[in-house]
Scaffold this motif. Sequence first.
Motif, short mmCIF file in Angstrom:
data_model
loop_
_atom_site.label_atom_id
_atom_site.label_comp_id
_atom_site.label_asym_id
_atom_site.label_seq_id
_atom_site.Cartn_x
_atom_site.Cartn_y
_atom_site.Cartn_z
N SER A 48 2.19 6.22 -6.98
CA SER A 48 1.10 6.91 -7.66
C SER A 48 1.21 8.42 -7.50
O SER A 48 1.01 9.18 -8.46
CB SER A 48 -0.25 6.44 -7.13
N ALA A 49 1.54 8.86 -6.29
CA ALA A 49 1.71 10.30 -6.05
C ALA A 49 2.89 10.84 -6.85
O ALA A 49 2.82 11.94 -7.41
CB ALA A 49 1.91 10.56 -4.56
N GLY A 50 3.96 10.07 -6.94
CA GLY A 50 5.12 10.49 -7.72
C GLY A 50 4.81 10.60 -9.20
O GLY A 50 5.19 11.58 -9.86
N ILE A 51 4.13 9.61 -9.73
CA ILE A 51 3.76 9.64 -11.15
C ILE A 51 2.78 10.78 -11.42
O ILE A 51 2.89 11.48 -12.43
CB ILE A 51 3.19 8.28 -11.59
N GLY A 66 11.42 7.27 -3.40
CA GLY A 66 11.06 6.91 -2.03
C GLY A 66 10.11 5.74 -1.94
O GLY A 66 10.06 5.04 -0.93
N SER A 67 9.34 5.52 -2.99
CA SER A 67 8.37 4.42 -2.96
C SER A 67 9.06 3.06 -2.85
O SER A 67 8.53 2.14 -2.23
CB SER A 67 7.47 4.46 -4.20
N THR A 68 10.25 2.94 -3.43
CA THR A 68 10.94 1.66 -3.36
C THR A 68 11.44 1.36 -1.95
O THR A 68 11.67 0.20 -1.62
CB THR A 68 12.12 1.61 -4.35
N ALA A 69 11.57 2.38 -1.12
CA ALA A 69 11.97 2.15 0.27
C ALA A 69 10.89 1.38 1.02
O ALA A 69 11.19 0.67 1.98
CB ALA A 69 12.27 3.47 0.98
N LYS A 120 16.94 1.11 4.97
CA LYS A 120 18.37 0.81 5.12
C LYS A 120 18.92 0.14 3.86
O LYS A 120 19.97 0.52 3.36
CB LYS A 120 18.61 -0.08 6.33
N ARG A 121 18.18 -0.81 3.34
CA ARG A 121 18.64 -1.50 2.13
C ARG A 121 18.62 -0.55 0.93
O ARG A 121 19.49 -0.63 0.07
CB ARG A 121 17.77 -2.73 1.86
N GLN A 122 17.63 0.35 0.90
CA GLN A 122 17.57 1.35 -0.18
C GLN A 122 18.83 2.21 -0.19
O GLN A 122 19.46 2.39 -1.22
CB GLN A 122 16.33 2.23 0.00
N VAL A 123 19.21 2.72 0.98
CA VAL A 123 20.40 3.55 1.07
C VAL A 123 21.65 2.73 0.76
O VAL A 123 22.56 3.20 0.06
CB VAL A 123 20.50 4.22 2.47
N THR A 124 21.71 1.50 1.24
CA THR A 124 22.85 0.63 0.96
C THR A 124 22.98 0.38 -0.54
O THR A 124 24.09 0.42 -1.07
CB THR A 124 22.70 -0.71 1.71
N MET A 125 21.86 0.14 -1.20
CA MET A 125 21.90 -0.10 -2.64
C MET A 125 22.28 1.17 -3.40
O MET A 125 22.98 1.10 -4.42
CB MET A 125 20.56 -0.63 -3.13
N MET A 126 21.82 2.32 -2.93
CA MET A 126 22.17 3.58 -3.59
C MET A 126 23.66 3.89 -3.44
O MET A 126 24.25 4.50 -4.32
CB MET A 126 21.34 4.73 -3.01
N TYR A 177 0.83 -1.20 0.00
CA TYR A 177 0.00 0.00 0.00
C TYR A 177 0.87 1.26 0.00
O TYR A 177 0.62 2.20 -0.76
CB TYR A 177 -0.94 0.03 1.21
N GLY A 178 1.88 1.30 0.84
CA GLY A 178 2.78 2.46 0.89
C GLY A 178 3.49 2.66 -0.43
O GLY A 178 3.61 3.79 -0.93
N PHE A 179 3.97 1.55 -1.02
CA PHE A 179 4.63 1.63 -2.32
C PHE A 179 3.67 2.17 -3.38
O PHE A 179 4.02 3.08 -4.14
CB PHE A 179 5.14 0.24 -2.73
N ALA A 180 2.46 1.61 -3.43
CA ALA A 180 1.50 2.02 -4.46
C ALA A 180 1.10 3.49 -4.30
O ALA A 180 1.03 4.23 -5.28
CB ALA A 180 0.27 1.12 -4.41
#
Length: 176
Positions: A59-62, A91-94, A100-106, A52-55
């Motif tokens: 959606s807000a970003g798009i 931010g949606s992918t976080a 933490k994994r998002q920042v690590t991957m970035m 839900y948070g991702f969607a």
Amino acid sequence: MEKMNHAFEKVKMLVGMEVDEEDGPAASDSNNSSFMDDFNRDCTLSTKQRFYGFAICLSAGITCTLLSMLVFFNPIKFGMAFTLGNLLAIGSTAFLIGPKRQVTMMLDPVRIYATAIYLASIIIALFCALYVRNKLLTLLAIILEFGGLIWYSLSYIPFARSMVSKVMVTCFDTDF
């Protein structure tokens, strides 16, 4: 055995289970943990909540990105809406993989330069739109931001950046 217990507690935290607070080495380690560890531990959402948070965020970003096209001829408003849309989409992918994994991957060595260029272009676009208020500079910053977004996105697809580089060299290689 102490290391095994500590590792087991970390696994529990990663999957969102409650960890027993004890007066031992694990409790002292949790007091010394970093900000991202604390933040990641506090971000325990169910799978349904994550989707839900991702969607919603995506959606807000798009929506912001598409609405920015309505004010394309006003580069300042366009820059703000386009940048907000990009930040929401990233931010949606976080929500899916965790902050933490998002920042690590970035910050992964493979994409550290792409991340730096993309984040710098976002800052430059916002600076030009909000502070300088110059339409030409804002438009150039948005073009840089769009290029940074593409290059950053390609860093997640294996061999995509090398293929795009080769295609660009082939297309623009001219012999006079």
